[in-house]
Scaffold this motif. Structure first.
Motif, PDB file in Angstrom:
ATOM      1  N   SER A   1       0.866  -1.184   0.000  1.00 54.20           N
ATOM      2  CA  SER A   1       0.000   0.000   0.000  1.00 54.20           C
ATOM      3  C   SER A   1       0.900   1.232   0.000  1.00 54.20           C
ATOM      4  N   VAL A   2       0.299   2.393  -0.228  1.00 50.81           N
ATOM      5  CA  VAL A   2       1.122   3.604  -0.319  1.00 50.81           C
ATOM      6  C   VAL A   2       1.757   3.967   1.018  1.00 50.81           C
ATOM      7  N   ASP A   3       1.304   3.374   2.116  1.00 54.33           N
ATOM      8  CA  ASP A   3       1.986   3.592   3.399  1.00 54.33           C
ATOM      9  C   ASP A   3       3.437   3.153   3.306  1.00 54.33           C
ATOM     10  N   GLY A   4       3.654   2.026   2.645  1.00 52.65           N
ATOM     11  CA  GLY A   4       5.002   1.516   2.487  1.00 52.65           C
ATOM     12  C   GLY A   4       5.860   2.486   1.692  1.00 52.65           C
ATOM     13  N   VAL A   5       5.264   3.102   0.666  1.00 50.29           N
ATOM     14  CA  VAL A   5       6.005   4.058  -0.160  1.00 50.29           C
ATOM     15  C   VAL A   5       6.443   5.244   0.675  1.00 50.29           C
ATOM     16  N   GLN A   6       5.511   5.750   1.498  1.00 52.60           N
ATOM     17  CA  GLN A   6       5.872   6.889   2.339  1.00 52.60           C
ATOM     18  C   GLN A   6       6.953   6.491   3.342  1.00 52.60           C
TER      19      GLN A   6
END
Lengths: 170, 497
Positions: free
Chosen positions: B334-339
């Motif tokens: 999910s984009v949490d990982g990207v952040q």
């Protein structure tokens, strides 16, 4: 009949490419290896013709056979002592190496068999240089420019490497 | 054609870097006959101006306008690229300052090195933005070739040459594997565009064949981020390269490698599943692949670092371990990982370059990279010892230093994704890491020096550099809010939401 002949030529060329490529690796004489590379490159150019990529085939001959290989041969022949040098690339860990190479080969064959490659019928081959040119100046403009940056720094690196040792500071 | 012209306005940082590159090459030629000092000062100045211009423009571009694809879908100018651009510029600026103070590079003509630094900074940006298989390969290769030359820059130094050769050999094999994987992927999907790849993969199950292709491509990306088992080059290259180059390799290409990893897996091999989450397509379980890589990389890096006696080698293994930690965040889907990755890199930049800065400054007096040579440093220079302590505690992830924040982002993302077991392995690894970081400090503070101890003298540049690197590490927690706001942009991936 025609496709039979075509297949025969294809496999003949493939045999030449594989054979000469093998010789490049195992050959003991550097000059012989370089000449074997000529045959391999020519064979690859023939493959491009088979795929209807006329421009690529021409470029392959001009750049690899005509340019890079000639330069390579000059380099080999002008280097003292290397002409008669007996090269022997040592073979260590033959069994594990052969095993893993065989495994990768089997895996690749299996993948090539099992995947649906969605191959298209190429139709009659026509000149490709115009569309390549349009793509390079259109959709692929940025990769084209970046390739020139890559070549620029590769050139700088080569110039740096051949600079006489010890004068690196001047 | 009009598309290319329009794209130029959002390509400003890269254009500035390329302009500076042209000026540096010409200026280097024109000043060949001038004394070394004046020519080096001039070239350093031009490079610094170019990098600073790129930093300012990329900071202004950050999150200013909505995501858009550039140059006929070759690059995606979105939040991810926006956040990574300043990271690359800052890294290169710090590395440039480090190279001015490095004893190894003293008396060496630096024209080519500076030209390479500018090129590689732009190439890192191309890497972070690419959404086309051709662009991925070309930008990665540009970074690699520039790095090979930078590593072997000291042509009269045997170690530097050996490191460069090793780097080239490993690099050739892994980029070869990656290129083969990319060509197979092209054969399967019939397109070079990452979004096209995704659409083609969503239509059919490719299963094990696709997994094999992904392993080949992971070899290329893993080489760049120094993930095990593609890390073998890392310790030798880090030890042999001039230390400022080592510092650069440990941050710049690693960050860009993670950007490509995110683009490739999150955009090309997964489709949006709502709420910033993604779901893998094509029937290959690449989440498992990444988790295995993360666990192996972390564990191997940390355990091997325990045995090192050379500080550059130790930092090499430590950088492998940090790559493993960031890989954990990449498994989150999910984009949490990207952040988490973006925030980790933004902080890692300051703590890792900080540690290298201390190593370079210490090398000026000790002339050695052995950890033993740091004995008694506390008495010789409390300032340098305290700075090193801050960087190392930050690398350990101990509050109140910024490294804690970095680890917090990653573990929060991993736990929120329900990967508790992975987080447990990560925490155990962080505990192991504390041993070897503390070992350096123990030698500096407790061990007694033997032999003569020349006093340390700092120039104003040294002090400025240390302040620049120490302050973000110490005050990191105060700026948690702003860091969160900035790195949040990285969640805006083009076409992912």
């Amino acid at each position: 009949m025609e496709s039979m002949a075509s297949a025969a030529i294809f496999y003949g060329v493939a045999a030449v490419v594989l054979g000469s490529a093998l010789y490049v690796v195992v050959g003991r004489n550097l000059v012989h290896s370089a000449f074997a590379l000529v045959a391999a490159f020519f064979g690859v150019a023939v493959f491009y013709v088979y795929l209807g990529a006329d421009f690529l085939a021409g470029a392959q001959v001009l750049i690899y056979v005509g340019g890079i290989l000639t330069l390579l041969l000059f380099g080999v022949m002008l280097t003292n002592r290397i002409y008669n040098l007996n090269l022997r690339s040592g073979a260590i860990q033959v069994v594990p190496g052969a095993l893993s190479a065989g495994l990768v080969f089997a895996l690749l064959v299996w993948i090539i068999q099992s995947v649906d490659w969605g191959a298209m019928d190429a139709g009659d081959p026509g000149p490709t240089s115009e569309s390549i040119g349009r793509l390079l100046m259109g959709d692929y403009l940025l990769p084209f420019e970046i390739a020139s940056v890559l070549l620029l720094i590769a050139l700088m690196g080569a110039a740096m490497l051949v600079r006489r040792r010890g004068s690196g500071s001047s | 054609m009009s598309d290319a012209v329009q794209s130029l306005s959002r390509f400003l940082p890269e254009l500035i870097l390329m302009g500076a590159l042209a000026v540096v090459i010409v200026a280097d030629l024109l000043t060949q006959r001038r004394p070394l000092k004046s020519s080096t000062d001039l070239l350093n100045g031009i490079t610094l101006v170019g990098l600073f211009g790129a930093l300012v423009t990329s900071w202004q571009a950050l999150g200013a306008v909505e995501a858009q694809s550039l140059f006929a879908s070759m690059l995606a100018d979105d939040g991810l690229l926006g956040v990574f651009r300043p990271i690359f510029c800052l890294t290169s600026i710090v590395v440039l300052l480090l190279s001015m103070r490095s004893k190894e590079l003293e008396g060496v003509r630096l024209g080519e090195m500076l030209a390479l630094l500018l090129t590689v900074t732009a190439a890192l940006m191309w890497m972070a933005g690419s959404v086309n298989l051709v662009m991925i390969y070309l930008s990665l290769e540009t970074v690699s070739v520039a790095s090979y030359i930078m590593v072997g820059y000291l042509s009269s130094d045997r170690l530097s040459n050996e490191a460069s050769l090793k780097y080239i050999l490993f690099g050739a094999v892994s980029t070869g594997a990656m290129l083969f994987g990319l060509s197979l992927l092209y054969g399967m999907t019939g397109t070079l565009d990452l979004y096209g790849v995704r659409a083609a993969l969503a239509e059919g199950a490719f299963g094990p064949g696709l997994l094999f292709v992904l392993i080949l491509i992971a070899a290329g990306i893993g080489f760049k981020i120094a993930a095990a088992p593609f890390h073998f080059w890392c310790p030798d290259v880090y030890t042999g390269a001039p230390t400022p180059v080592t510092a650069f390799l440990s941050v710049g290409p690693k960050a860009a490698g993670f950007a490509i990893l995110i683009r490739f897996f999150y955009l090309g091999l997964a489709e949006p599943a709502g709420g910033g989450a993604i779901a893998p397509v094509g029937g290959a379980d690449w989440q498992m692949l990444l988790m295995m890589l993360a666990v192996i990389t972390m564990t191997l890096g940390n355990v091997a670092a325990l045995l090192q006696t050379n500080v550059k080698r130790l930092l090499a293994y430590s950088s492998i371990a940090h790559a493993g930690t960031m890989l954990m965040a990449a498994c989150v889907l999910s984009v949490d990982g990207v952040q988490a990755i973006a925030a980790y890199l933004a902080i890692y930049l300051f703590m890792n370059l900080g540690a290298f800065a201390v190593v370079i400054l210490a090398h000026r007096v000790t002339g050695s990279f052995e950890i033993d040579s740091y004995a008694g440093f506390w008495k010789r220079s409390p300032l340098l010892t305290v700075a090193m302590g801050i960087f190392l505690f930050s690398l350990m992830g101990i509050p109140p230093f910024a490294g804690f924040l970095a680890k917090w982002y990653v573990f929060a993302a991993v736990i929120n994704a329900g990967l508790g077991w992975l987080a447990v392995i990560g925490v155990l690894n962080a505990a192991v890491a504390a041993f070897y970081y503390v070992k350096i400090l123990r030698v500096m503070v407790i061990d007694q020096e033997t032999g003569p101890t020349p006093a340390l003298a700092f120039s104003r540049l040294d002090l400025g550099l240390l302040v620049l690197l120490v302050v973000p590490n110490v005050l990191g927690l105060l700026f948690w809010g702003s860091l969160d706001r900035v790195t949040e942009y990285s969640q805006t991936l083009l076409d992912l939401g």
